[in-house]
Design a protein around this motif. Structure first.
Motif, PDB file in Angstrom:
ATOM      1  N   ALA A 150      15.436  70.174 -10.971  1.00  0.00           N
ATOM      2  CA  ALA A 150      15.133  70.268  -9.540  1.00  0.00           C
ATOM      3  C   ALA A 150      15.505  71.650  -9.012  1.00  0.00           C
ATOM      4  O   ALA A 150      16.182  71.788  -7.986  1.00  0.00           O
ATOM      5  CB  ALA A 150      15.835  69.169  -8.747  1.00  0.00           C
ATOM      6  N   ALA A 151      15.028  72.670  -9.703  1.00  0.00           N
ATOM      7  CA  ALA A 151      15.458  74.035  -9.413  1.00  0.00           C
ATOM      8  C   ALA A 151      14.903  74.578  -8.105  1.00  0.00           C
ATOM      9  O   ALA A 151      15.379  75.613  -7.626  1.00  0.00           O
ATOM     10  CB  ALA A 151      15.056  74.957 -10.569  1.00  0.00           C
ATOM     11  N   LEU A 170      19.211  81.179 -16.202  1.00  0.00           N
ATOM     12  CA  LEU A 170      18.968  79.826 -15.710  1.00  0.00           C
ATOM     13  C   LEU A 170      17.540  79.420 -16.021  1.00  0.00           C
ATOM     14  O   LEU A 170      16.589  80.098 -15.616  1.00  0.00           O
ATOM     15  CB  LEU A 170      19.241  79.732 -14.206  1.00  0.00           C
ATOM     16  CG  LEU A 170      19.164  78.322 -13.614  1.00  0.00           C
ATOM     17  CD1 LEU A 170      20.207  78.148 -12.500  1.00  0.00           C
ATOM     18  CD2 LEU A 170      17.776  78.005 -13.054  1.00  0.00           C
ATOM     19  N   ILE A 171      17.398  78.340 -16.769  1.00  0.00           N
ATOM     20  CA  ILE A 171      16.103  77.713 -17.025  1.00  0.00           C
ATOM     21  C   ILE A 171      15.982  76.537 -16.072  1.00  0.00           C
ATOM     22  O   ILE A 171      16.801  75.623 -16.104  1.00  0.00           O
ATOM     23  CB  ILE A 171      15.980  77.230 -18.484  1.00  0.00           C
ATOM     24  CG1 ILE A 171      16.174  78.390 -19.459  1.00  0.00           C
ATOM     25  CG2 ILE A 171      14.632  76.544 -18.706  1.00  0.00           C
ATOM     26  CD1 ILE A 171      16.256  77.949 -20.925  1.00  0.00           C
ATOM     27  N   GLY A 172      14.991  76.573 -15.208  1.00  0.00           N
ATOM     28  CA  GLY A 172      14.820  75.503 -14.244  1.00  0.00           C
ATOM     29  C   GLY A 172      13.701  74.564 -14.624  1.00  0.00           C
ATOM     30  O   GLY A 172      12.842  74.888 -15.454  1.00  0.00           O
ATOM     31  N   THR A 173      13.699  73.377 -14.009  1.00  0.00           N
ATOM     32  CA  THR A 173      12.543  72.488 -14.063  1.00  0.00           C
ATOM     33  C   THR A 173      12.179  72.118 -12.627  1.00  0.00           C
ATOM     34  O   THR A 173      13.034  72.073 -11.744  1.00  0.00           O
ATOM     35  CB  THR A 173      12.809  71.195 -14.855  1.00  0.00           C
ATOM     36  OG1 THR A 173      13.740  70.366 -14.147  1.00  0.00           O
ATOM     37  CG2 THR A 173      13.344  71.502 -16.248  1.00  0.00           C
ATOM     38  N   ALA A 174      10.881  71.883 -12.418  1.00  0.00           N
ATOM     39  CA  ALA A 174      10.387  71.461 -11.110  1.00  0.00           C
ATOM     40  C   ALA A 174       9.071  70.724 -11.315  1.00  0.00           C
ATOM     41  O   ALA A 174       8.491  70.751 -12.407  1.00  0.00           O
ATOM     42  CB  ALA A 174      10.208  72.666 -10.185  1.00  0.00           C
ATOM     43  N   GLY A 175       8.568  70.072 -10.249  1.00  0.00           N
ATOM     44  CA  GLY A 175       7.442  69.164 -10.403  1.00  0.00           C
ATOM     45  C   GLY A 175       6.073  69.736 -10.118  1.00  0.00           C
ATOM     46  O   GLY A 175       5.070  69.056 -10.307  1.00  0.00           O
ATOM     47  N   THR A 176       5.992  70.979  -9.667  1.00  0.00           N
ATOM     48  CA  THR A 176       4.699  71.633  -9.442  1.00  0.00           C
ATOM     49  C   THR A 176       4.810  73.096  -9.840  1.00  0.00           C
ATOM     50  O   THR A 176       5.910  73.661  -9.903  1.00  0.00           O
ATOM     51  CB  THR A 176       4.262  71.561  -7.961  1.00  0.00           C
ATOM     52  OG1 THR A 176       5.147  72.371  -7.170  1.00  0.00           O
ATOM     53  CG2 THR A 176       4.274  70.122  -7.439  1.00  0.00           C
ATOM     54  N   GLU A 178       3.885  75.502  -7.976  1.00  0.00           N
ATOM     55  CA  GLU A 178       4.354  76.212  -6.799  1.00  0.00           C
ATOM     56  C   GLU A 178       5.885  76.169  -6.715  1.00  0.00           C
ATOM     57  O   GLU A 178       6.530  77.175  -6.389  1.00  0.00           O
ATOM     58  CB  GLU A 178       3.737  75.607  -5.536  1.00  0.00           C
ATOM     59  CG  GLU A 178       2.245  75.823  -5.387  1.00  0.00           C
ATOM     60  CD  GLU A 178       1.404  74.921  -6.291  1.00  0.00           C
ATOM     61  OE1 GLU A 178       0.209  75.232  -6.484  1.00  0.00           O
ATOM     62  OE2 GLU A 178       1.943  73.918  -6.820  1.00  0.00           O
ATOM     63  N   LYS A 179       6.459  75.011  -7.006  1.00  0.00           N
ATOM     64  CA  LYS A 179       7.912  74.905  -6.989  1.00  0.00           C
ATOM     65  C   LYS A 179       8.531  75.743  -8.105  1.00  0.00           C
ATOM     66  O   LYS A 179       9.595  76.354  -7.914  1.00  0.00           O
ATOM     67  CB  LYS A 179       8.343  73.442  -7.104  1.00  0.00           C
ATOM     68  CG  LYS A 179       8.120  72.633  -5.841  1.00  0.00           C
ATOM     69  CD  LYS A 179       8.697  71.232  -5.956  1.00  0.00           C
ATOM     70  CE  LYS A 179       8.568  70.470  -4.649  1.00  0.00           C
ATOM     71  NZ  LYS A 179       9.197  69.127  -4.721  1.00  0.00           N
ATOM     72  N   ILE A 192      10.078  75.374 -15.831  1.00  0.00           N
ATOM     73  CA  ILE A 192       9.134  74.523 -16.547  1.00  0.00           C
ATOM     74  C   ILE A 192       8.639  73.425 -15.608  1.00  0.00           C
ATOM     75  O   ILE A 192       9.440  72.736 -14.970  1.00  0.00           O
ATOM     76  CB  ILE A 192       9.813  73.878 -17.776  1.00  0.00           C
ATOM     77  CG1 ILE A 192      10.410  74.948 -18.689  1.00  0.00           C
ATOM     78  CG2 ILE A 192       8.832  72.995 -18.541  1.00  0.00           C
ATOM     79  CD1 ILE A 192      11.443  74.407 -19.663  1.00  0.00           C
ATOM     80  N   ASN A 193       7.326  73.270 -15.524  1.00  0.00           N
ATOM     81  CA  ASN A 193       6.733  72.171 -14.767  1.00  0.00           C
ATOM     82  C   ASN A 193       6.846  70.906 -15.613  1.00  0.00           C
ATOM     83  O   ASN A 193       6.137  70.747 -16.607  1.00  0.00           O
ATOM     84  CB  ASN A 193       5.273  72.477 -14.429  1.00  0.00           C
ATOM     85  CG  ASN A 193       4.630  71.417 -13.548  1.00  0.00           C
ATOM     86  OD1 ASN A 193       5.076  70.270 -13.509  1.00  0.00           O
ATOM     87  ND2 ASN A 193       3.561  71.789 -12.863  1.00  0.00           N
TER      88      ASN A 193
END
Length: 327
Positions: A150-151, A170-176, A178-179, A192-193
């Motif tokens: 939820a970056a 920092l490796i992030g994850t998000a749902g789109t 755009e995010k 990563i989406n």
């Protein structure tokens, strides 16, 4: 000075529709307490957990765990605040969804003039969470790699900037997509989406098959197994939230064959329970914001009377950055 304040309360656990706005008596502060008139208050997933009953509380009760405003009165024994001071807090007990309240003073922090009330209301719970994740949970040094779910959320965007300011990948994850771009714009090295990619496999690719030093996971049930699989041997899993539901019981023995992994389930309120520690954590957070290393992004504003809509947006993953309730 008025004696009542508009307050968002719940009389039963349930969906956003259980909120009721009513006038409540404010009272005067007793020993170790202050009275604060809020300019804005923050919205956090812990508020959802309390509303739904995942974190039970005695009802009826006002919700909300962070806000910013002006000190109106000071009780006996309070020395770090005075009438007229600007202040902000993340603190138990719940009750921040209100125009004014009396509350314990220990976790209420003087708010520097360089930080607006809106920023103060948006940053305290999220920013102090990031502070303990990076500085009080497990050693993290320049050059280490962190996976953060939820970056693009309120905590996530602060974490992205915090990591960049300290030389942490920092490796992030998000749902789109755009995010993901939002996280990258705020300092994530990669994002990563999770809807279009096998994020755990991608993490391994990005780390040359080794895995990350630390996972910071506030999503909970949906990401738990993949988070463990993303860690390098002796890595640390920090499970600090349940946005997708609580992590189900698991066999502790799996941590051995997965690489002698470590796991912890911290809460902010343990870390800030000591007055002096809380104030020092806040000073570090304020320093990050005043220096420009961390910018507080407020993407949603709702009136207090629209608190139900604010909760619906948060639960539907329709928010980015921080959300505040205006008064």
């Amino acid at each position: 000075m008025t004696t009542t304040a508009r307050t968002a309360i719940i009389r039963e656990h349930g969906g956003p529709e259980v909120f009721v706005i009513e006038d409540r008596e404010v009272g005067i502060p007793g020993k170790g307490e202050i009275r604060i008139r809020h300019a804005a208050c923050g919205l956090n997933f812990i508020d959802v957990y309390q509303r739904t009953g995942l974190y039970p509380m005695q009802l009826p009760h006002a919700l909300g765990m962070e806000a910013a405003g002006t000190i109106e009165a000071v009780g006996e024994g309070v020395t770090h605040l005075k009438v007229g001071d600007r202040a902000a807090y993340a603190s138990a007990p719940p009750g921040a969804y209100t125009e004014a309240r009396v509350m314990p003073a220990a976790q209420v922090c003087p708010l520097p003039d360089e930080i607006s009330f809106d920023e103060g209301a948006a940053m305290m719970l999220k920013g102090l969470t990031v502070q303990y994740l990076f500085h009080r949970t497990t050693p993290i040094k320049r050059g280490d790699t962190v996976l953060f779910h939820a970056a693009a959320g309120g905590v996530g965007l602060i974490a992205c900037q915090w990591a960049r300011s300290e030389g942490i990948t920092l490796i992030g994850t998000a749902g789109t997509d755009e995010k993901c771009q939002l996280a990258l714009d705020h300092g994530a090295s990669h994002c990563i989406n999770y809807r279009t990619a096998d994020w755990a496999a991608e993490v391994k690719k990005l780390t040359g098959g080794v895995g990350v030093d630390v996972v910071m996971d506030a999503v909970g049930a949906d990401t738990f197994d993949g988070s463990l699989d993303s860690l390098k041997p002796l890595g640390m899993m920090i499970s600090f939230g349940n946005a997708s539901g609580p992590v189900p019981p698991f066999n502790l023995g799996i941590l051995g064959p997965k690489g002698s992994l470590k796991i912890t389930r911290p809460t902010l309120f343990t870390h800030i329970s000591d007055h002096a520690v809380c104030q020092e954590m806040a000073k570090m957070l304020f320093g990050k914001v005043i220096s420009g290393d961390v910018k507080i992004r407020i993407d949603q504003r709702f009136a207090l009377s629209d608190v139900a809509d604010a909760h619906r947006a948060l639960e539907a993953r329709k928010t980015t950055g921080s959300t505040i309730l205006t008064l």
